[in-house]
Design an enzyme around this catalytic site. Structure first.
Site, PDB file in Angstrom:
ATOM      1  N   HIS A 203       0.732  -1.253  -0.108  1.00 15.70           N
ATOM      2  CA  HIS A 203       0.071   0.000   0.053  1.00 15.70           C
ATOM      3  C   HIS A 203       0.660   1.138   0.021  1.00 15.70           C
ATOM      4  CE1 HIS A 203      -0.143   1.114   4.422  1.00 15.70           C
ATOM      5  NE2 HIS A 203       0.610   0.064   4.403  1.00 15.70           N
ATOM      6  N   THR A 239      -3.072 -19.329   3.387  1.00 18.68           N
ATOM      7  CA  THR A 239      -3.690 -19.091   1.967  1.00 18.68           C
ATOM      8  C   THR A 239      -2.935 -17.751   1.537  1.00 18.68           C
ATOM      9  OG1 THR A 239      -5.115 -20.532   2.270  1.00 18.68           O
ATOM     10  CG2 THR A 239      -5.556 -19.105   0.383  1.00 18.68           C
ATOM     11  N   CYS A 326       0.795   7.330  17.993  1.00 18.94           N
ATOM     12  CA  CYS A 326      -0.098   7.084  19.342  1.00 18.94           C
ATOM     13  C   CYS A 326       0.429   5.704  19.845  1.00 18.94           C
ATOM     14  CB  CYS A 326      -1.450   6.600  18.368  1.00 18.94           C
ATOM     15  SG  CYS A 326      -2.595   6.834  19.843  1.00 18.94           S
TER      16      CYS A 326
HETATM   17  N1  PLP Z   1       8.571  -0.190   7.263  1.00 17.47           N
HETATM   18  C1  PLP Z   1       8.146   1.385   7.406  1.00 17.47           C
HETATM   19  C2  PLP Z   1       9.368   2.349   6.849  1.00 17.47           C
HETATM   20  C3  PLP Z   1       6.924   1.638   7.225  1.00 17.47           C
HETATM   21  O1  PLP Z   1       6.760   3.059   7.018  1.00 17.47           O
HETATM   22  C4  PLP Z   1       5.731   0.900   7.355  1.00 17.47           C
HETATM   23  C5  PLP Z   1       4.288   1.387   7.441  1.00 17.47           C
HETATM   24  O2  PLP Z   1       4.051   2.662   7.591  1.00 17.47           O
HETATM   25  C6  PLP Z   1       5.924  -0.424   7.728  1.00 17.47           C
HETATM   26  C7  PLP Z   1       7.445  -0.750   7.646  1.00 17.47           C
HETATM   27  C8  PLP Z   1       4.853  -1.235   7.890  1.00 17.47           C
HETATM   28  O3  PLP Z   1       4.267  -1.655   6.643  1.00 17.47           O
HETATM   29  P1  PLP Z   1       2.973  -2.215   6.602  1.00 17.47           P
HETATM   30  O4  PLP Z   1       1.951  -1.521   6.641  1.00 17.47           O
HETATM   31  O5  PLP Z   1       2.998  -3.053   5.125  1.00 17.47           O
HETATM   32  O6  PLP Z   1       2.837  -3.280   7.772  1.00 17.47           O
END
Ligand code: PLP
Length: 382
Positions: A203, A239, A326
Site C-alpha cells: 500500500h 492461503t 499513538c
Molecule cells: N516500514 C516502514 C518504513 C513503514 O513506513 C511501514 C508502514 O508505515 C512499515 C514498515 C509497515 O508496513 P505495513 O503497513 O505493510 O505493515
C-alpha cells in the site's frame, strides 16, 4: 471520505493507483486458493507467479534471489528480526545492531528479543553510518538492520555502504533493509544494496494494503514465523492474499515503466509546494537531511501544535500526519525526531507532508493553500 480528499499523507498509504484498480477488475478473479489443483486454483497460481515476476523485474533480482509474499512489511520485518534467535550463537548485548529511527515493526521485535536475553544496540542517524555500525558489531552480532529511507523524515540512508563495511569485516552477519518508503520514490535494485533481505509493502506504492514481500537469497537461513501449509516454499504458511499479491505485481509493473518520470514529478511538486509554503510562512522550519525522498517534507511551525493542524486540515479535506505516534492510546513525540536530536516541543510541532507519485500539480496547490490557510487561522486565534 470526501471525494475531493487530498492525500498529503502518501508515506502512510499511497492510495490505489488507477492502473492497479483497473487491471485488478479486469482479471476476473473469483476463486482465491492457489493451492487447489483445479482450474480455479491454477488461474490464481498463475497470477501470483506473474506478480512475482513483476516484483523480481522491478527490484532487478538475479540468480537465487527470491520474492516471498506475506501480509505486509510489518510481518516481513518481524520475520527477519526474530531470526536473531537462530543467527546468534549466544545471547550478547549486541546481537542485533539497528538504526534508531527504524519503523516500530523492527524496533518492537527487538524489545521482545531483549526480554529473551538477546540484546540490541541502536545507532543514531549520524553522518558516518558505516563507521557507527561497524564499531558496534562483533562476532556475537547476528543481524544488522538499516532502512533505506525513513517514513517520517524522508531521509535516505547509505545502506550499501553499511552493508559493504559490515560484510567485509563480519561476513556471517545477516544485513536486513526495510525498503518500504524507498520503493517507488527512489531508484534502486536489490543487488546494488548488498543486503541479504529486503522488505517492501503494497500500500506504500499504490497496491492494496495487507500485502508485502520479503526479498531473500534462496539459501539464507530463515525460519518461518507462521507454521502450517507449505505456501511460499515453506516460508509463510497460510492461503496467499491473491488479490493483494496481484495488485502488488501490477503496481510494480506500473513503476517499472514510469519510475523516473514519477520521481521527477515528485521532486518538482515538492519544490513548488515548499516555495509556496515558505513564502507564506517565513518562519516555517524545514527538517534538512543530506539526501531525502522526493515526496516528503518534514516541517515545523513554531507555536503551532502539529496534532491540531492535522485536525484542522482534515476538516478542509487534506490528510497530513503529525510527528506524534499513538502509543498506548496517547500521542507520544516521534522516536524518529527525538533520535534526530529534536526536543519534545519541536517534535510536537513537527508535521509531515508526503506526496503520492500520482498527484497533480493543481492538487498540490490546492492542498498547499489549505495548509497556509489553517496555519494562519490557528495563529490568529492564539
Ligand atoms: N516500514 C516502514 C518504513 C513503514 O513506513 C511501514 C508502514 O508505515 C512499515 C514498515 C509497515 O508496513 P505495513 O503497513 O505493510 O505493515
Amino acid at each position: 471520505m470526501a471525494k475531493s480528499f487530498i492525500n498529503f499523507d502518501a508515506n502512510a498509504s499511497h492510495g490505489v493507483l488507477p492502473e492497479v484498480e483497473e487491471a485488478l477488475l479486469s482479471k476476473g478473479l473469483r476463486y482465491l486458493n492457489p493451492s487447489s489443483v483445479h482450474q480455479g486454483g491454477q488461474y490464481a497460481r498463475a497470477l501470483i507467479e506473474e506478480a512475482r515476476e513483476s516484483v523480481t523485474r522491478l527490484l532487478g533480482l538475479r540468480g537465487k534471489q527470491r520474492v516471498v509474499f506475506l501480509s505486509g512489511a510489518t510481518e516481513a520485518n518481524n520475520l527477519v528480526i526474530t531470526q536473531a534467535l537462530n543467527l546468534c550463537s549466544k545471547p550478547a548485548p549486541n546481537n542485533v545492531v539497528a538504526l534508531a529511527v527504524e519503523h516500530p515493526s523492527v524496533l518492537i521485535p527487538l524489545e521482545r528479543l531483549r526480554t529473551l536475553g538477546y540484546g540490541s544496540v541502536l545507532i543514531p542517524p549520524d553522518e558516518n553510518l558505516s563507521e557507527s555500525f561497524l564499531s558496534q558489531c562483533s562476532p556475537e552480532t547476528g543481524l544488522v538492520a538499516v532502512m533505506l529511507a525513513n517514513n517520517e523524515s524522508g531521509e535516505i540512508f547509505s545502506v550499501s555502504e553499511v552493508a559493504t563495511a559490515v560484510k567485509e569485516r563480519y561476513p556471517h552477519i545477516l544485513v536486513h533493509c526495510d525498503g518500504v518508503q524507498a520503493l517507488g520514490r527512489t531508484s534502486f535494485s536489490f543487488p546494488e544494496l548488498g543486503v541479504d533481505t529486503l522488505t517492501i509493502s503494497g500500500h506504500k506504492i499504490g497496491a492494496l494494503s495487507g500485502v508485502g514481500a520479503l526479498v531473500i537469497e534462496e539459501d539464507t537461513l530463515i525460519k518461518p514465523l507462521l507454521l502450517g501449509g507449505p505456501q511460499e516454499k515453506h516460508l509463510r504458511a497460510g492461503t496467499e492474499n491473491v488479490l493483494g499479491i496481484v495488485s502488488l505485481g501490477i503496481a510494480c509493473e506500473v513503476l517499472y515503466s514510469s519510475l523516473s518520470r514519477r520521481i521527477e514529478a515528485m521532486h518538482s511538486m515538492r519544490k513548488s509546494l515548499l516555495k509556496m509554503l515558505t513564502s507564506a510562512i517565513p518562519d516555517l522550519v524545514v527538517l534538512k537531511s543530506k539526501e531525502h525522498l522526493p515526496n516528503t517534507l518534514s516541517l515545523r511551525v513554531p507555536g503551532v501544535l502539529a496534532d491540531d493542524l492535522v485536525v484542522a486540515l482534515d476538516l478542509e479535506g487534506v490528510g497530513i500526519s503529525s510527528g506524534s505516534a499513538c502509543a498506548s492510546g496517547k500521542p507520544e513525540p516521534s522516536h524518529v525526531l527525538l533520535a534526530m536530536g529534536y526536543t519534545v516541543d519541536e517534535a510536537k510541532q513537527s508535521f509531515r507532508i508526503s506526496l503520492p507519485s500520482s498527484m497533480s500539480f493543481s492538487e498540490v496547490e490546492e492542498g498547499g493553500a489549505a495548509v497556509i490557510r489553517c496555519i494562519k487561522r490557528m495563529r490568529a486565534h492564539d
